[in-house]
Scaffold this active site. Structure first.
Site, PDB file in Angstrom:
ATOM      1  N   GLY A  71       0.824  -1.209   0.000  1.00  0.00           N
ATOM      2  CA  GLY A  71       0.000   0.000   0.000  1.00  0.00           C
ATOM      3  C   GLY A  71       0.852   1.250   0.000  1.00  0.00           C
ATOM      4  O   GLY A  71       2.063   1.191  -0.254  1.00  0.00           O
ATOM      5  N   ASN A  72       0.238   2.382   0.254  1.00  0.00           N
ATOM      6  CA  ASN A  72       0.992   3.637   0.361  1.00  0.00           C
ATOM      7  C   ASN A  72       0.355   4.514   1.429  1.00  0.00           C
ATOM      8  O   ASN A  72      -0.675   4.151   2.005  1.00  0.00           O
ATOM      9  CB  ASN A  72       1.069   4.342  -1.000  1.00  0.00           C
ATOM     10  CG  ASN A  72      -0.305   4.707  -1.524  1.00  0.00           C
ATOM     11  OD1 ASN A  72      -0.990   5.553  -0.957  1.00  0.00           O
ATOM     12  ND2 ASN A  72      -0.734   4.043  -2.598  1.00  0.00           N
TER      13      ASN A  72
END
Ligand SMILES: Cc1cc2nc3c(=O)[nH]c(=O)nc-3n(C[C@H](O)[C@H](O)[C@H](O)COP(=O)(O)O)c2cc1C
Length: 405
Positions: A208-209
């Protein structure tokens, strides 16, 4: 400290005006509550007097030596009418002055924000919609109602937005003036992607980020307040949905891609503010990868995701404006803006909003600074400021480049 007039008209949502009043006083503002006689059927004058510390009157015959019906409007920095009933909108549009609130609306030089609340039928009636259009044409701000549970068991558009959301938009107007919520997106359809995609590795893990979706949310909230019909394609955003906005939840880059293509088809403006993963794991394990098992991966092969912004640029319809976002850091090769200009040229979008994300700035933070680069070579810095103010600046730049509806 600003002087705010809080107009309250006679709808069930008048009880929420007490919370809005509280939000204004806690922000340090001096608030004068001007209810209609109808509003006092729902909330007593004593509540408004105690919470504001100011006297409350509803008619022009009280306080005659002070000429309150003229003075209150003239001295205000901001007028917010919440809730604004169908009747109050009609009286304001007609220029009536038969109670203290409608008279105050005629003498106010400051920005005026109406926050309508009523049953869906009353809101959608052509008479109400014409009154809203008249008020907007004369420079007032009319916020969209929230969609949700109404007075009875029914639900639909017509609900008063939450007081904290109204207070946040009022703060934008106090800070930047009525232009921040100019009603210049009425009749425009806007699609915004927000948040950050998650690419699954196995049923419990993902790549993810750090995008929180806050800037995308602010863009959606401000676009709706400026009159646009707004759809947000939201990747993993754990925030309450902004009012007046339709949210399409997605998880992965591929889901976001499908939703954006579907929603962008008839949009006037497409804003890609989501952080979309460039790569995803080549294979997703069907069962959780166990810590000490033989199946433990030595490496995780990645494959490239589609470039959604570039695809949307290729497929844009005539007159559609496509806005990209770039979270950049400078490096040994070049500074942030040089990287961003190259990205703008590569993607071919009309505008690129550049965030400098070096040193933990931006992600999850309330404040932001951006530079808006245009394909014609211009660059405009917006901020620093809260994300709602940044959003207002970005929409002003976008609205100046779209043809009126
Ligand atoms: C229980 C009740 C709830 C009402 N709720 C609303 C409402 O949410 N929105 C609205 O426009 N009118 C509502 N009305 C109708 C208004 O009170 C009525 O149109 C009145 O003339 C409004 O006057 P005012 O705008 O001067 O307060 C409601 C009336 C009653 C009796």
């Amino acid at each position: 400290m600003s002087r705010i007039v809080l107009g309250v008209s006679g709808g069930v949502a008048a009880y929420k005006a007490a919370l809005l009043l509280r939000a204004f006083t806690e922000a340090g503002h001096d608030v004068r509550v001007v209810p209609t006689p109808g509003a006092l059927h729902f909330v007593g004058a004593a509540t408004f007097e105690a919470l504001s510390g100011n006297p409350v009157t509803t008619d022009v015959w009280s306080d005659v030596p002070e000429v309150a019906h003229v003075r209150i409007g003239q001295e205000a920095d901001l007028v917010v009418v919440a809730p604004a009933t169908a009747d109050l909108l009609a009286r304001a549009a007609a220029g009536r002055a038969d109670d203290l609130l409608s008279a105050t609306l005629l003498t106010a030089h400051c920005p005026v924000v109406f926050v309508p609340a009523m049953h869906t039928e009353m809101w959608l009636h052509p008479a109400t919609q014409d009154n809203v259009a008249t008020l907007r044409r004369r420079g007032s701000i009319v916020l969209p109602p929230a969609v949700g549970r109404l007075t009875g068991p029914d639900s639909g558009p017509g609900r008063l937005p939450e007081p904290a959301d109204i207070a946040a938009l009022a703060a934008v107007v106090l800070e930047s003036g009525a232009a921040a919520l100019a009603q210049d997106l009425v009749g425009r359809r806007v699609v915004i992607s927000a948040g950050g995609t998650r690419e699954p590795l196995d049923p419990v893990r993902y790549l993810g980020n750090r995008s929180s979706g806050k800037q995308g949310w602010a863009l959606a909230r401000v676009a709706a307040a400026r009159g646009a019909e707004v759809v947000v394609v939201a990747a993993n955003v754990e925030l309450p949905a902004p009012f007046g906005v339709r949210v399409v939840p997605v998880g992965t880059a591929e889901e976001l891609r499908t939703a954006m293509h579907a929603e962008a088809r008839d949009a006037d403006v497409v804003v890609m503010s989501a952080a979309v993963a460039d790569f995803r794991p080549a294979a997703v394990a069907g069962a959780k990868m166990k810590k000490d098992s033989a199946g433990e991966p030595e490496s995780v092969p990645l494959v490239r995701n589609a470039d959604v912004l570039a695809e949307l640029v290729t497929e844009r319809r005539p007159g559609q404006l496509v806005v990209g976002f770039a979270a950049e850091t400078g490096d040994a090769e070049a500074d942030v803006l040089t990287h961003a200009r190259a990205k703008l040229a590569r993607k071919g979008c009309d505008l690129l909003v550049v965030n400098d994300v070096s040193a933990g700035q931006v992600f999850g933070k309330a404040d932001n600074t951006v530079v808006v680069l245009a394909a014609d070579g211009s660059a405009e810095e917006i901020g620093p400021g809260p994300k709602d103010l940044i959003a207002a600046g970005i929409w002003t730049t976008i609205a100046a480049r779209t043809t009126p509806a």
